[in-house]
Design an enzyme around this catalytic site. Structure first.
Site, PDB file in Angstrom:
ATOM      1  N   SER A  62       0.792  -1.243   0.000  1.00 18.55           N
ATOM      2  CA  SER A  62       0.000   0.000   0.000  1.00 18.55           C
ATOM      3  C   SER A  62       0.819   1.285   0.000  1.00 18.55           C
ATOM      4  CB  SER A  62      -0.915   0.025   1.228  1.00 18.55           C
ATOM      5  OG  SER A  62      -2.164  -0.479   0.875  1.00 18.55           O
ATOM      6  N   LYS A  65       0.682   3.499  -2.901  1.00 16.28           N
ATOM      7  CA  LYS A  65      -0.439   4.443  -3.098  1.00 16.28           C
ATOM      8  C   LYS A  65       0.051   5.890  -3.054  1.00 16.28           C
ATOM      9  CE  LYS A  65      -4.046   1.337  -1.511  1.00 16.28           C
ATOM     10  NZ  LYS A  65      -3.999   0.179  -0.692  1.00 16.28           N
ATOM     11  N   TYR A 190      -2.045  -1.793 -10.951  1.00 19.84           N
ATOM     12  CA  TYR A 190      -2.148  -1.696  -9.487  1.00 19.84           C
ATOM     13  C   TYR A 190      -1.453  -2.896  -8.814  1.00 19.84           C
ATOM     14  CZ  TYR A 190      -4.145  -1.748  -4.823  1.00 19.84           C
ATOM     15  OH  TYR A 190      -4.286  -1.800  -3.462  1.00 19.84           O
ATOM     16  N   TYR A 242      -4.053   3.300   7.625  1.00 18.99           N
ATOM     17  CA  TYR A 242      -5.331   2.578   7.624  1.00 18.99           C
ATOM     18  C   TYR A 242      -6.300   3.264   8.587  1.00 18.99           C
ATOM     19  CZ  TYR A 242      -2.460  -0.900   5.259  1.00 18.99           C
ATOM     20  OH  TYR A 242      -1.605  -1.526   4.390  1.00 18.99           O
ATOM     21  N   VAL A 260       0.925  -3.772   3.904  1.00 18.04           N
ATOM     22  CA  VAL A 260       0.842  -5.084   4.550  1.00 18.04           C
ATOM     23  C   VAL A 260       2.105  -5.937   4.362  1.00 18.04           C
ATOM     24  CG1 VAL A 260      -1.689  -5.203   4.548  1.00 18.04           C
ATOM     25  CG2 VAL A 260      -0.401  -6.164   2.621  1.00 18.04           C
TER      26      VAL A 260
HETATM   27  N1  GLU Z   1      -1.941  -5.698  -2.422  1.00 19.89           N
HETATM   28  C1  GLU Z   1      -2.775  -5.365  -1.320  1.00 19.89           C
HETATM   29  C2  GLU Z   1      -4.171  -5.069  -1.785  1.00 19.89           C
HETATM   30  O1  GLU Z   1      -4.325  -4.365  -2.739  1.00 19.89           O
HETATM   31  C3  GLU Z   1      -2.205  -4.175  -0.619  1.00 19.89           C
HETATM   32  C4  GLU Z   1      -2.826  -4.025   0.678  1.00 19.89           C
HETATM   33  C5  GLU Z   1      -2.110  -3.102   1.618  1.00 19.89           C
HETATM   34  O2  GLU Z   1      -0.877  -3.038   1.700  1.00 19.89           O
HETATM   35  O3  GLU Z   1      -2.867  -2.427   2.326  1.00 19.89           O
HETATM   36  O4  GLU Z   1      -5.126  -5.536  -1.243  1.00 19.89           O
END
Ligand code: GLU
Length: 306
Positions: A62, A65, A190, A242, A260
């Protein structure tokens, strides 16, 4: 600083036992839950300080992002981006679908949840999905001063196979005309960006670029405008950890984004870039030992920006 970091890593490593590795794909389960590492880049001196497992590779997940937000803003301008994705915290899990239906405006709450990141990824310019991915990874290579950054193919394959929730979010947004273009290509991009491998040291350097208003401290190269940098840091404060972002802002008080894979990217404006790795996660998906480590560090060095 070296002694402080070593003590903090030694004190907090044990908490890895209390969390869980991400288990939605097998390769994430191969990590050692007691790994913990930190690297700090000090802007004033340009020096890097580190302790623990700061050169262990893990997938960025994540934290990517932040990259897709920066590129989407740089390519499209803030007005065009924020027509498609909002900037409000959700208080919900990162892959929640509920808000996409119950809100009046059906755009995702913010770019740090999966739905929002799928939208920002869809806005990245490029003639082909290969060119778009090249722009993402090249941005990261420059922001980490590490030309060896590459993708973990095994994780990428698994992300694709297990990505049904992300597929649902994307097709739902397509049906509401929030997402435009080829959904499978957007998802592929993604999944690829989530599967890029980094280390705590890489994240510390990226954090230093953010701390330095978008200029790479080691060569003065501008990687994003000041405005884009400021927006990215602001959204990291409100939404980066989060649904624990509020608590993190109170306890630690610096812009940060977790993933994660166990990484935390953090930045102390005009002072430090910080990268942390600790793959054992708490219930919300944040590195359990990493959170304690950065809290202790913030207390010791009085890092809170508030
Ligand atoms: N690849 C994970 C997803 O898209 C990333 C989740 C994360 O790091 O929050 O669900």
């Amino acid at each position: 600083m070296f002694n402080l970091l070593t003590t903090l890593v030694d004190n907090n490593r044990i908490y890895g036992k209390q969390g869980k590795l991400a288990s939605y794909i097998p390769s994430l389960l191969e990590a050692d839950p007691e790994h913990l590492g930190i690297c700090i880049v000090e802007l004033n001196s340009g020096r890097e300080f580190h302790a623990g497992d700061c050169d262990t590779k893990f997938t960025i997940q994540s934290i990517s992002k932040v990259v897709s937000l920066i590129l989407a803003l740089s390519d499209n301008g803030r007005e065009n981006v924020f027509k498609k994705v909002n900037v409000e915290p959700t208080g919900m899990g990162f892959n929640s679908i509920i808000n996409l239906e119950v809100r009046n405006k059906k755009i995702p709450y913010n770019p740090m949840i999966n739905a929002g990141a799928i939208v920002t990824t869809s806005l990245i310019y490029g003639q082909s999905k290969e060119e778009k991915f090249e722009r993402i990874i090249e941005f990261l290579r420059r922001a980490t001063n590490n030309q060896n950054i590459s993708i973990n193919e095994e994780v990428y394959e698994c992300e694709k196979i297990t990505g049904d929730r992300n597929r649902s979010l994307a097709y739902f947004m397509k049906s509401n005309k929030v997402l435009e273009g080829n959904v499978e290509e957007i998802l592929d991009l993604y999944f690829r960006q989530c599967s890029i491998e980094v280390t705590a040291r890489d994240l510390a350097r990226f954090g230093a670029v953010l701390a330095n208003d978008g200029l790479a401290p080691w060569n003065g190269q501008r990687l994003m405008s000041r405005d884009v940098c400021r927006i990215a840091k602001t959204i990291m404060v409100t939404c980066g950890m989060y649904d624990a972002s509020g608590e993190f802002a109170v306890k630690v008080g610096i812009p940060a984004k977790s993933g994660v894979g166990g990484g935390i990217l953090a930045t102390v404006p005009r002072s430090y870039g910080i990268g942390i790795y600790g793959p054992s996660l708490d219930k919300k998906g944040n590195s359990i030992a990493g959170l304690r480590l950065i809290k202790d560090l913030s207390d010791e060095l009085d890092l809170s920006i508030f």
